[in-house]
Design a protein around this motif. Sequence first.
Motif, mmCIF file in Angstrom:
data_model
loop_
_atom_site.group_PDB
_atom_site.id
_atom_site.type_symbol
_atom_site.label_atom_id
_atom_site.label_comp_id
_atom_site.label_asym_id
_atom_site.label_seq_id
_atom_site.Cartn_x
_atom_site.Cartn_y
_atom_site.Cartn_z
ATOM 1 N N ARG A 222 44.484 2.606 -56.066
ATOM 2 C CA ARG A 222 44.044 2.587 -57.468
ATOM 3 C C ARG A 222 44.951 3.413 -58.373
ATOM 4 N NH1 ARG A 222 38.343 1.863 -58.449
ATOM 5 N NH2 ARG A 222 38.378 3.664 -59.822
ATOM 6 N N ASP A 223 45.660 4.359 -57.774
ATOM 7 C CA ASP A 223 46.495 5.209 -58.624
ATOM 8 C C ASP A 223 47.982 4.850 -58.520
ATOM 9 O OD1 ASP A 223 47.073 6.153 -56.119
ATOM 10 O OD2 ASP A 223 46.713 8.273 -56.581
ATOM 11 N N THR A 246 53.040 7.133 -57.940
ATOM 12 C CA THR A 246 51.616 7.096 -58.310
ATOM 13 C C THR A 246 51.460 7.662 -59.724
ATOM 14 O OG1 THR A 246 51.061 9.285 -57.528
ATOM 15 C CG2 THR A 246 50.937 7.510 -55.900
ATOM 16 N N ILE A 247 50.319 7.377 -60.314
ATOM 17 C CA ILE A 247 50.086 7.852 -61.693
ATOM 18 C C ILE A 247 50.101 9.392 -61.750
ATOM 19 C CG2 ILE A 247 48.398 7.823 -63.591
ATOM 20 C CD1 ILE A 247 47.814 4.878 -62.739
ATOM 21 N N MET A 267 41.282 9.432 -65.141
ATOM 22 C CA MET A 267 41.460 9.431 -63.681
ATOM 23 C C MET A 267 41.353 10.855 -63.136
ATOM 24 S SD MET A 267 44.470 6.592 -63.282
ATOM 25 C CE MET A 267 44.631 6.736 -61.511
#
Length: 486
Positions: A222-223, A246-247, A267
Motif C-alpha cells: 500500500r505504501d 516507498t512513500i 498515511m
Amino acid sequence: MTLRLSKSKFVAGTQCHKLLWWKVHDPDAEELQPDKVLQDRFDQGAQVGELARGRFPGGTLIDLPYYATDERIRLTQQAIKAGSPAIFEASFVADNTYVAVDILAREHDAFRLIEVKSSSSQKDEHILDAAVQVHVVKQSGIDVRAAEIMHLSKEFRHPDEGDLFARSDVTESAFGLLHTIPGEIKAQLAMLSGPLPDAPIGMHCHEPRACPFMERCWPQSRDHIMRLYNVGPKRGCDYMTTGVHTIPDIPPTQKLPDAAKRQIRAMKEQRIIVEAGLKKALEPFSGRLGFLDFETISRAVPVWPGMAPWEQAAAQFSYHEAQPDGSYTHAAFLAEGSHDARPELAKAMIAATAGAERVVTYTAFEKTRIRGLQKCVPALETELKQLEGKLIDLHPIMRDYVYHPDFLGSFSLKYVLTPMVPELTYSDLVIVDGLVASVEIARLLFVAQKISPEERDRVRQDLLNYCERDTWAMVKLLERLRELAN
Ligand code: SF4
C-alpha cells in the motif's frame, strides 16, 4: 522443440525478455487471457483490417487459420507468382520468426509492406513492428522496398467526411532498424531456451504497452511509491532509480502537490485528514441538486453522424435529484438500437434536469460530453448550454480537502467511495468499470443479432445498475463530506 517467434512475440521480447518468456512458456496464464475490453479491441482491429483491404482491389487474402503455417506460406508464394496486386495476411518464416503481413502490395517491380493499425495516429512502437516484418520478408527472398503504417485518420467524420485512413511512410525508420533485428531474434531465442530470466522492473513495464504481468513483478504494498497521488509511471520510476521505493522514503524536502502531502500525512497518522476550508468549498453545492453521470461508446470505425474514430459519445445517463422532503428521484436513459441515440438522450436529460439548480458531476467528463452534444444535437443547443452552466464538479473538492489512507493515491470514485461511505461499494455489481460498460453498450447496440433476448435484458440491467450506482455514490459522498465539514 524448436522455438519460433512471431511478430507480436518479437515485439513483446523487445519490451522485456521476461514478458516474452511467460508468453511462450505460460501461454495459458490468466494474465494473458483477453478480457472483454481487450477482446473488443481485437474485434475492432479485425474490422479495421477488413476495411483497409478494401482499398486494394483484386488482392488475395490468405484465408487460413494461423496454425496452418506451411499452407499459408505456400498460398502466399502462389499468390506472388500469380501476380496478385496485393496479398493480405501474406505469410513468411525466416530466422525462426513467423510473420503474417497485413498487406503486401505490389509496387512496380517490388513490394510495399503495409501494417494496418486501428489507432488514430502513427506511433513510434509501430516502426519496430514493421521492421521485423521487413526483415523476415526480405530473408524469404521478396524484394520489399518500402514500409508504411496505415492507420485511422483523426480528420475523418462519419459517414463520409474525409478519408477513414491515413498512411504514414516509415521506410526510412523501419529499414534503419534492420541491422538490429537478427541479433535481437538470436538473443530472444537463446533466452527462451533457458529458465525464466531475471528482469528489473522499470519504465519498460509501462511502455509501449502496460505489461499484463505487473502484479507478478511489482510490489503490491500500500505504501509503494507508485501509489503516491498523481505520480505516474515516469516520475515513479525516477523515484525508484534514486532509491525511493516507498512513500515513507520520500525526502521531506521533496516538492509535492498538496494532495500528495495530505496523503503522506494521512498515511503517517493512519487517519482521515479533512482540511479546514471544506465547509466553505461545499457552499456552492446548495439549492436543488441533481447528480449526473454518463456512460459512452467509443468505436474505432465511428458509427453516428459527425463522429471521429474512437470519439466518445454519450449513450447512457443516470440522474438522481434531491427533493424538498429529503428523498431522491431517479431517471435513467440507455440507448437502444443502432441509430444515433444522442438526440433522444439529450432530450431525456434536459427534461430530467430541468428542475435542478445545480447538477453535480464527478470530474469534467460530463461537461465535455455535454459540449459534444451541443454540436451534434444543434436543435437543443440552448438547453444544453443552460445545463452546462449548472454543472458543478465534486472531484476537486475530494482532491483538495480530504484524504483517507484507503484511497491508495487515487481520487477516482471507485477508490474513494467505500473509505468515505463504508456501507456502499461496487463489489455487488456485475459491471464495475467504465471501459467494460462502454464495450457492453456497443455490443448491445451494434451486434444485437448475436445476443439472446435474455442476455440482452440481463446486460441492460447490469448497465443501468452500474450507472445508477455512480450517481448514488455522488449523493452519499456529498452527504458524508457535509458531515465531515461540520
Ligand atoms: S512487469 Fe515488467 S519486468 Fe515483469 S514481465 Fe512485465 S515488463 Fe517484464
